[in-house]
Scaffold this active site. Structure first.
Site, PDB file in Angstrom:
ATOM      1  N   ASP A 143       0.824  -1.202   0.000  1.00 32.44           N
ATOM      2  CA  ASP A 143       0.000   0.000   0.000  1.00 32.44           C
ATOM      3  C   ASP A 143       0.863   1.257   0.000  1.00 32.44           C
ATOM      4  OD1 ASP A 143      -2.077   1.761   0.230  1.00 32.44           O
ATOM      5  OD2 ASP A 143      -2.379   1.433   2.372  1.00 32.44           O
ATOM      6  N   ASP A 344      -1.554   6.217  -6.584  1.00 33.72           N
ATOM      7  CA  ASP A 344      -1.868   5.296  -5.496  1.00 33.72           C
ATOM      8  C   ASP A 344      -1.941   3.865  -6.014  1.00 33.72           C
ATOM      9  OD1 ASP A 344      -2.697   4.469  -2.926  1.00 33.72           O
ATOM     10  OD2 ASP A 344      -4.784   4.486  -3.556  1.00 33.72           O
TER      11      ASP A 344
END
Ligand SMILES: *[C@@H]1O[C@H](CO)[C@@H](O)[C@H](O)[C@H]1NC(C)=O
Length: 470
Positions: A143, A344
């Site tokens: 992440d 992201d």
């Protein structure tokens, strides 16, 4: 109360996702992609076996957690299910900003209750790394939107969700140590930390989208990425309580910007450089690499920025969008006036400032005027076409433009997603969405990063894209 929204929801859940693969299924021109709709649908209808790719050098294999290469044994999720979770991640990322406009999505569409072991909000892609001595392999989501790495730990005093790997037992690792409450490390996590009267150990608390949480002890132990990349005293969260959208992973690998991040903790060896190549279909694999070998030849760089109020996230200077080779008439201020645009790993669908999305939608609709525009939106998507009976579809190329003259040519599966209802209806949707408010952060999602090696040279302040390294 009307049951209509529920019926609609059930219908939507019947859709399964497919990927339009123009490279395999059709021809290409300078400004358009051509794909055979049915062929693309059928290719992806069938249960595909995992086709794992081997890469040269060291690096971690990235797997789509919902695909056949995943070791987690989670239930298959449809694209629409994944996209509903996507909005909870976006709300969470956007809420990291002070004075952010409140998220609007669930006012528009019913929310789907979250259950353990089914789906996720944080990271669709997983890697396997080793913790402790002797080393125990753990499959975790990676992440770029958070910095703390954590894994579930015995005795799970506050409750753990079921995971695929055996839960890590600190008592069986000879190199495990708690971080003490009064150590400087405890105050540098960048998350709420504290001490309890009964325990001298630093306690952390991390929250994610959709009320997902992880709480536990801050600890350090040996982290083994590959046989030659071993990091003693790696700091991570030894979770005693975790709830939420983590599927059957053992936890999370935090690649954000803070000091606790894997990127910072491995800086002396890797120089704060990493790259990933996300799998372009659920049945293929990609890689996560660190250090000099993470920079492939032929990569083009745009500045990587930091923004006040966002200590974790990676910002890029998005400056425009091309449709069919033509730059859209979007004033530069559209991208610059809000908080900006992040890249992201965990968000699926790219979110644009409202005015930029409106310009994209209008140019796309114009180019697609020979197809039948569906009347109602499907989940996030408001530009969908009824493709029933359509044999080949021609759709415009889309490129995202970044400062420094970097144009990223989005692959076909990042432009149009095809969905079907198990019967005859086939729908293709523009795979972008607009934010509700220009004050919300824009996000380059992973669907639009597919097939590119994305290089985060954090020390060098630049972000690179390489189209030919996946
Ligand atoms: C770590 O701290 C917790 C809480 O104080 C304690 O229960 C546990 O035994 C400690 N583990 C080690 C190896 O010191």
């Amino acid at each position: 109360m009307s049951t209509f929204p529920n019926i609609l929801l059930c219908l939507l859940l019947l859709f399964s996702s497919v990927f339009i693969d123009a490279e395999a299924a059709g021809a290409k021109t300078d400004s358009t992609h051509v794909a055979r709709v049915l062929e693309a649908l059928h290719q992806h209808d069938e249960e595909e076996a995992c086709s794992s790719k081997e890469y040269e050098g060291s690096g971690l294999k990235i797997v789509d957690r919902h695909g056949p290469c995943s070791p987690l044994g989670e239930a298959k999720a449809s694209l629409l299910q994944i996209i509903r979770q996507d909005q909870s991640r976006v709300n969470w990322l956007q809420s990291q900003q002070l004075n952010a406009a409140p998220p609007q999505f669930y006012a528009k569409e019913a929310s789907v209750p979250t259950r353990h072991g089914t789906s996720l909000g944080t990271g669709n892609y997983i890697v396997t790394v080793g913790f402790g001595t002797p080393q125990k392999d753990m499959t975790v989501a990676f992440d770029t939107g958070s910095s703390l790495t954590w894994i579930q730990c015995q005795p799970c005093a506050g409750g753990c969700y079921p995971q695929q790997d055996p839960i890590f037992n600190p008592a069986q690792s000879s190199s495990y140590l708690n971080v003490s409450c009064n150590s400087a490390d405890c105050s540098q996590v960048g998350l709420p930390t504290g001490c309890s009267s009964s325990s001298p150990t630093c306690i952390y608390s991390a929250t994610y989208g959709d009320n997902s949480i992880s709480r536990g002890f801050l600890a350090h132990d040996t982290l083994t990425l590959t046989a030659s990349d071993v990091f003693p005293k790696f700091q991570f969260g030894c979770a005693q309580q975790s709830v939420g959208l983590f599927g059957r992973t053992a936890g999370l690998l935090g690649l954000g910007r803070r000091e606790i991040s894997l990127v910072s903790q491995t800086a002396s060896k890797f120089g704060r450089v990493f790259s990933y190549c996300l799998p372009s279909t659920p049945s293929s694999t990609g890689y996560l690499k660190f250090g000099a070998e993470a920079i492939p030849a032929g990569v083009r760089f745009t500045p990587l920025l930091t923004k006040r109020g966002f200590p974790v996230l990676y910002f890029v200077d998005m400056v425009g969008i091309r449709v069919g080779g033509q730059a859209l008439p979007i004033p530069a201020s559209t991208f610059a006036s809000g908080p900006g645009t992040i890249i992201d790993s965990g968000t699926v669908i790219t979110r644009l400032p409202p005015a930029a999305y409106a310009a994209l939608r209008s140019a796309f609709r114009q180019a697609m005027s020979s197809y039948t525009l569906a009347e109602s939106p499907i989940s996030l998507f408001d530009t969908c076409y009824d493709l029933s009976g359509v044999e080949t579809i021609t759709f415009p190329k889309i490129a995202l433009s970044f400062e420094g003259g970097v144009d990223v040519d989005v692959v076909p599966s990042g432009i149009l997603v095809a969905l079907r209802d198990g019967g005859s209806q086939i729908v293709g949707c523009l795979a972008f969405a607009g934010n509700d408010d220009s004050r919300q952060v824009g996000i380059i999602g992973n669907r639009q990063q597919q097939a590119f090696a994305v290089v985060y040279d954090v020390a060098g302040g630049r972000l690179g894209f390489s189209p030919s390294s996946c």
